[in-house]
Enzyme design. Structure first.
Site, PDB file in Angstrom:
ATOM      1  N   ARG A 109       0.844  -1.188   0.000  1.00  0.00           N
ATOM      2  CA  ARG A 109       0.000   0.000   0.000  1.00  0.00           C
ATOM      3  C   ARG A 109       0.884   1.245   0.000  1.00  0.00           C
ATOM      4  O   ARG A 109       1.717   1.405   0.898  1.00  0.00           O
ATOM      5  CB  ARG A 109      -0.899  -0.008   1.240  1.00  0.00           C
ATOM      6  CG  ARG A 109      -1.920   1.114   1.244  1.00  0.00           C
ATOM      7  CD  ARG A 109      -2.679   1.091   2.547  1.00  0.00           C
ATOM      8  NE  ARG A 109      -3.574  -0.059   2.607  1.00  0.00           N
ATOM      9  CZ  ARG A 109      -4.865   0.002   2.331  1.00  0.00           C
ATOM     10  NH1 ARG A 109      -5.409   1.154   2.005  1.00  0.00           N
ATOM     11  NH2 ARG A 109      -5.612  -1.059   2.407  1.00  0.00           N
ATOM     12  N   THR A 121      -0.690   7.690  -1.185  1.00  0.00           N
ATOM     13  CA  THR A 121      -1.995   7.594  -1.883  1.00  0.00           C
ATOM     14  C   THR A 121      -2.908   6.556  -1.227  1.00  0.00           C
ATOM     15  O   THR A 121      -4.113   6.535  -1.474  1.00  0.00           O
ATOM     16  CB  THR A 121      -1.799   7.172  -3.353  1.00  0.00           C
ATOM     17  OG1 THR A 121      -1.249   5.841  -3.353  1.00  0.00           O
ATOM     18  CG2 THR A 121      -0.863   8.110  -4.087  1.00  0.00           C
ATOM     19  N   ASP A 127      -2.509 -12.575  12.129  1.00  0.00           N
ATOM     20  CA  ASP A 127      -1.821 -12.307  10.868  1.00  0.00           C
ATOM     21  C   ASP A 127      -1.481 -13.633  10.189  1.00  0.00           C
ATOM     22  O   ASP A 127      -0.635 -14.403  10.681  1.00  0.00           O
ATOM     23  CB  ASP A 127      -0.544 -11.494  11.117  1.00  0.00           C
ATOM     24  CG  ASP A 127       0.119 -11.058   9.823  1.00  0.00           C
ATOM     25  OD1 ASP A 127       0.477 -11.940   9.009  1.00  0.00           O
ATOM     26  OD2 ASP A 127       0.260  -9.849   9.610  1.00  0.00           O
ATOM     27  N   ASP A 162       2.308 -14.167   9.223  1.00  0.00           N
ATOM     28  CA  ASP A 162       3.168 -14.417  10.391  1.00  0.00           C
ATOM     29  C   ASP A 162       2.944 -15.811  10.953  1.00  0.00           C
ATOM     30  O   ASP A 162       3.891 -16.513  11.326  1.00  0.00           O
ATOM     31  CB  ASP A 162       2.894 -13.375  11.485  1.00  0.00           C
ATOM     32  CG  ASP A 162       3.585 -12.057  11.197  1.00  0.00           C
ATOM     33  OD1 ASP A 162       4.509 -12.038  10.351  1.00  0.00           O
ATOM     34  OD2 ASP A 162       3.200 -11.049  11.807  1.00  0.00           O
TER      35      ASP A 162
HETATM   36  N1  URA Z   1      -4.474  -9.974   7.073  1.00  0.00           N
HETATM   37  C1  URA Z   1      -4.263 -10.929   8.015  1.00  0.00           C
HETATM   38  O1  URA Z   1      -3.305 -11.703   7.939  1.00  0.00           O
HETATM   39  N2  URA Z   1      -5.136 -11.002   9.041  1.00  0.00           N
HETATM   40  C2  URA Z   1      -6.196 -10.178   9.157  1.00  0.00           C
HETATM   41  O2  URA Z   1      -6.961 -10.309  10.112  1.00  0.00           O
HETATM   42  C3  URA Z   1      -6.382  -9.193   8.169  1.00  0.00           C
HETATM   43  C4  URA Z   1      -5.508  -9.118   7.134  1.00  0.00           C
END
Ligand code: URA
Length: 209
Positions: free
Chosen positions: A104, A108, A200, A203
Protein backbone atom coordinates in the site's frame (compact mmCIF):
# COMPACT_ATOMS: atom_id res chain seq x y z
CA UNK A 1 -24.28 -9.45 -7.75
CA UNK A 2 -21.47 -11.98 -7.80
CA UNK A 3 -22.13 -14.98 -5.63
CA UNK A 4 -20.44 -15.58 -2.28
CA UNK A 5 -20.08 -19.27 -1.42
CA UNK A 6 -19.52 -20.09 2.25
CA UNK A 7 -18.06 -23.60 2.33
CA UNK A 8 -19.42 -24.96 5.56
CA UNK A 9 -18.43 -28.60 5.17
CA UNK A 10 -17.81 -30.09 8.66
CA UNK A 11 -14.17 -30.93 7.86
CA UNK A 12 -13.50 -27.37 6.70
CA UNK A 13 -15.20 -25.89 9.76
CA UNK A 14 -13.38 -28.24 12.16
CA UNK A 15 -9.97 -27.48 10.68
CA UNK A 16 -10.73 -23.75 10.56
CA UNK A 17 -11.41 -23.80 14.30
CA UNK A 18 -7.96 -25.32 14.89
CA UNK A 19 -6.41 -22.74 12.56
CA UNK A 20 -8.04 -19.88 14.50
CA UNK A 21 -6.71 -21.12 17.86
CA UNK A 22 -3.79 -18.98 18.98
CA UNK A 23 -2.23 -22.08 20.58
CA UNK A 24 -1.79 -23.69 17.14
CA UNK A 25 1.88 -23.38 16.16
CA UNK A 26 3.29 -22.71 12.69
CA UNK A 27 3.80 -26.35 11.71
CA UNK A 28 0.22 -27.37 12.43
CA UNK A 29 -1.12 -24.05 11.15
CA UNK A 30 0.63 -24.58 7.80
CA UNK A 31 -0.59 -28.17 7.48
CA UNK A 32 -4.16 -27.23 8.36
CA UNK A 33 -4.25 -24.30 5.92
CA UNK A 34 -3.01 -26.65 3.19
CA UNK A 35 -5.68 -29.22 4.06
CA UNK A 36 -8.48 -26.64 4.09
CA UNK A 37 -7.28 -25.25 0.75
CA UNK A 38 -7.46 -28.77 -0.68
CA UNK A 39 -11.00 -29.26 0.61
CA UNK A 40 -12.03 -25.84 -0.73
CA UNK A 41 -10.54 -26.67 -4.15
CA UNK A 42 -13.12 -29.45 -4.35
CA UNK A 43 -15.96 -26.89 -4.21
CA UNK A 44 -14.28 -24.17 -6.27
CA UNK A 45 -13.97 -26.61 -9.18
CA UNK A 46 -17.56 -27.87 -8.95
CA UNK A 47 -18.65 -26.07 -12.14
CA UNK A 48 -15.88 -27.54 -14.30
CA UNK A 49 -17.48 -29.07 -17.40
CA UNK A 50 -17.13 -32.78 -18.08
CA UNK A 51 -16.85 -34.68 -21.33
CA UNK A 52 -17.58 -38.29 -22.04
CA UNK A 53 -14.79 -40.71 -22.92
CA UNK A 54 -14.64 -44.44 -23.38
CA UNK A 55 -12.64 -46.53 -20.93
CA UNK A 56 -11.96 -50.26 -21.00
CA UNK A 57 -12.09 -51.64 -17.47
CA UNK A 58 -10.83 -55.19 -16.79
CA UNK A 59 -14.48 -56.24 -17.10
CA UNK A 60 -16.08 -54.18 -19.88
CA UNK A 61 -15.90 -51.09 -22.05
CA UNK A 62 -17.83 -48.15 -20.63
CA UNK A 63 -18.56 -44.51 -21.27
CA UNK A 64 -17.33 -42.34 -18.42
CA UNK A 65 -16.52 -38.69 -17.72
CA UNK A 66 -13.38 -36.58 -17.41
CA UNK A 67 -12.83 -32.83 -16.98
CA UNK A 68 -13.11 -31.17 -20.37
CA UNK A 69 -9.57 -29.85 -20.72
CA UNK A 70 -9.94 -26.68 -18.71
CA UNK A 71 -6.72 -24.75 -18.15
CA UNK A 72 -6.43 -23.47 -14.60
CA UNK A 73 -4.15 -20.85 -13.08
CA UNK A 74 -3.63 -20.25 -9.37
CA UNK A 75 -2.58 -16.77 -8.34
CA UNK A 76 -1.63 -16.45 -4.67
CA UNK A 77 -1.28 -12.92 -3.35
CA UNK A 78 2.08 -12.70 -1.56
CA UNK A 79 2.86 -13.70 0.97
CA UNK A 80 0.06 -15.45 2.87
CA UNK A 81 -1.56 -16.78 -0.29
CA UNK A 82 1.42 -19.11 -0.69
CA UNK A 83 0.12 -21.20 2.22
CA UNK A 84 -2.89 -22.37 0.20
CA UNK A 85 -1.12 -23.25 -3.07
CA UNK A 86 0.15 -26.77 -2.31
CA UNK A 87 -3.24 -27.93 -1.05
CA UNK A 88 -4.89 -26.75 -4.26
CA UNK A 89 -2.19 -28.29 -6.42
CA UNK A 90 -2.90 -31.67 -4.81
CA UNK A 91 -6.35 -31.60 -6.46
CA UNK A 92 -5.47 -29.57 -9.58
CA UNK A 93 -1.91 -30.76 -10.28
CA UNK A 94 -1.77 -29.38 -13.84
CA UNK A 95 -2.58 -25.81 -12.75
CA UNK A 96 0.07 -23.19 -13.45
CA UNK A 97 0.93 -20.81 -10.63
CA UNK A 98 1.43 -17.05 -10.96
CA UNK A 99 2.37 -14.71 -8.13
CA UNK A 100 1.31 -11.16 -7.33
CA UNK A 101 2.86 -8.99 -4.61
CA UNK A 102 1.24 -5.73 -3.56
CA UNK A 103 2.00 -3.02 -1.04
CA UNK A 104 0.00 0.00 0.00
CA UNK A 105 1.51 3.34 -1.03
CA UNK A 106 1.77 5.30 2.24
CA UNK A 107 0.75 8.57 0.54
CA UNK A 108 -2.00 7.59 -1.88
CA UNK A 109 -3.02 4.53 0.22
CA UNK A 110 -3.54 2.75 -3.11
CA UNK A 111 -2.21 -0.80 -3.69
CA UNK A 112 0.94 -0.87 -5.84
CA UNK A 113 2.16 -4.02 -7.58
CA UNK A 114 5.78 -4.78 -6.60
CA UNK A 115 5.96 -8.30 -8.06
CA UNK A 116 4.03 -10.05 -10.77
CA UNK A 117 5.01 -13.21 -12.59
CA UNK A 118 2.23 -14.98 -14.45
CA UNK A 119 1.92 -17.92 -16.85
CA UNK A 120 2.37 -16.66 -20.43
CA UNK A 121 -1.06 -17.93 -21.55
CA UNK A 122 -2.79 -16.33 -18.57
CA UNK A 123 -5.70 -14.90 -20.60
CA UNK A 124 -6.72 -18.41 -21.72
CA UNK A 125 -6.85 -19.75 -18.18
CA UNK A 126 -9.52 -19.91 -15.54
CA UNK A 127 -7.85 -18.15 -12.62
CA UNK A 128 -8.29 -18.71 -8.92
CA UNK A 129 -6.89 -15.80 -6.91
CA UNK A 130 -5.88 -16.96 -3.43
CA UNK A 131 -5.55 -14.93 -0.26
CA UNK A 132 -6.39 -16.44 3.15
CA UNK A 133 -7.73 -13.20 4.64
CA UNK A 134 -10.22 -10.98 2.79
CA UNK A 135 -10.01 -7.97 5.11
CA UNK A 136 -10.59 -4.56 3.44
CA UNK A 137 -10.67 -6.21 0.04
CA UNK A 138 -8.09 -3.68 -1.25
CA UNK A 139 -5.39 -6.19 -2.24
CA UNK A 140 -7.78 -8.74 -3.72
CA UNK A 141 -9.60 -6.08 -5.76
CA UNK A 142 -6.32 -4.61 -7.00
CA UNK A 143 -4.92 -8.05 -7.89
CA UNK A 144 -8.09 -8.85 -9.85
CA UNK A 145 -7.88 -5.47 -11.63
CA UNK A 146 -4.24 -6.15 -12.61
CA UNK A 147 -5.22 -9.57 -13.96
CA UNK A 148 -8.13 -8.15 -15.96
CA UNK A 149 -5.78 -5.51 -17.42
CA UNK A 150 -3.70 -8.44 -18.70
CA UNK A 151 -6.70 -9.89 -20.50
CA UNK A 152 -7.97 -12.44 -17.96
CA UNK A 153 -11.75 -12.72 -17.96
CA UNK A 154 -12.49 -15.79 -15.89
CA UNK A 155 -11.57 -15.19 -12.24
CA UNK A 156 -12.63 -16.70 -8.91
CA UNK A 157 -11.45 -15.54 -5.50
CA UNK A 158 -10.76 -18.04 -2.72
CA UNK A 159 -10.14 -17.01 0.90
CA UNK A 160 -10.23 -18.73 4.27
CA UNK A 161 -11.90 -15.95 6.22
CA UNK A 162 -13.63 -12.80 4.98
CA UNK A 163 -14.85 -9.65 6.68
CA UNK A 164 -18.17 -8.32 5.39
CA UNK A 165 -16.33 -5.12 4.38
CA UNK A 166 -13.93 -7.10 2.16
CA UNK A 167 -16.73 -8.99 0.46
CA UNK A 168 -18.57 -5.75 -0.28
CA UNK A 169 -15.43 -4.09 -1.65
CA UNK A 170 -14.67 -6.97 -4.05
CA UNK A 171 -18.29 -7.33 -5.08
CA UNK A 172 -18.68 -3.67 -5.91
CA UNK A 173 -15.40 -3.52 -7.86
CA UNK A 174 -15.75 -6.91 -9.57
CA UNK A 175 -19.33 -7.99 -9.93
CA UNK A 176 -18.33 -10.92 -12.15
CA UNK A 177 -16.00 -12.61 -9.64
CA UNK A 178 -17.39 -15.44 -7.52
CA UNK A 179 -16.01 -15.52 -3.98
CA UNK A 180 -15.38 -18.75 -2.04
CA UNK A 181 -14.73 -18.54 1.71
CA UNK A 182 -14.72 -20.92 4.67
CA UNK A 183 -16.21 -18.28 6.99
CA UNK A 184 -17.53 -14.73 7.04
CA UNK A 185 -16.52 -13.12 10.32
CA UNK A 186 -18.00 -10.23 12.26
CA UNK A 187 -15.99 -7.16 11.26
CA UNK A 188 -12.63 -5.46 10.85
CA UNK A 189 -11.00 -3.86 13.86
CA UNK A 190 -9.25 -0.48 13.97
CA UNK A 191 -5.98 -2.05 12.82
CA UNK A 192 -7.57 -3.75 9.83
CA UNK A 193 -7.58 -7.23 11.39
CA UNK A 194 -10.55 -9.50 10.93
CA UNK A 195 -12.47 -10.12 14.19
CA UNK A 196 -12.34 -12.83 15.46
CA UNK A 197 -10.22 -13.99 12.49
CA UNK A 198 -6.96 -15.81 13.13
CA UNK A 199 -4.45 -12.98 13.51
CA UNK A 200 -1.82 -12.31 10.87
CA UNK A 201 -1.98 -15.22 8.44
CA UNK A 202 1.49 -14.58 6.98
CA UNK A 203 3.17 -14.42 10.39
CA UNK A 204 1.41 -17.54 11.57
CA UNK A 205 2.27 -19.47 8.40
CA UNK A 206 5.91 -18.51 8.35
CA UNK A 207 6.59 -18.18 12.09
CA UNK A 208 7.64 -14.56 11.75
CA UNK A 209 6.01 -13.31 14.91
N1 URA B 1 -4.47 -9.97 7.07
C1 URA B 1 -4.26 -10.93 8.01
O1 URA B 1 -3.31 -11.70 7.94
N2 URA B 1 -5.14 -11.00 9.04
C2 URA B 1 -6.20 -10.18 9.16
O2 URA B 1 -6.96 -10.31 10.11
C3 URA B 1 -6.38 -9.19 8.17
C4 URA B 1 -5.51 -9.12 7.13
Amino acid sequence: MAQVHVLDHPLIQHKLSLIRDEETGSKDFRELVEEVAMLMAYEVTRDFPLEEIEVKTPVATTKTKVIAGRKVGLVPILRAGLGMVDGMLKLIPTAKVGHIGLYRDPETLKPVEYYCKLPTDIEERELIVIDPMLATGGSASAAITFLKERGVRNIKLMCLIAAPEGIEAVRSAHNDVEIFVAAVDEKLNYHGYIVPGLGDAGDRLFGTK
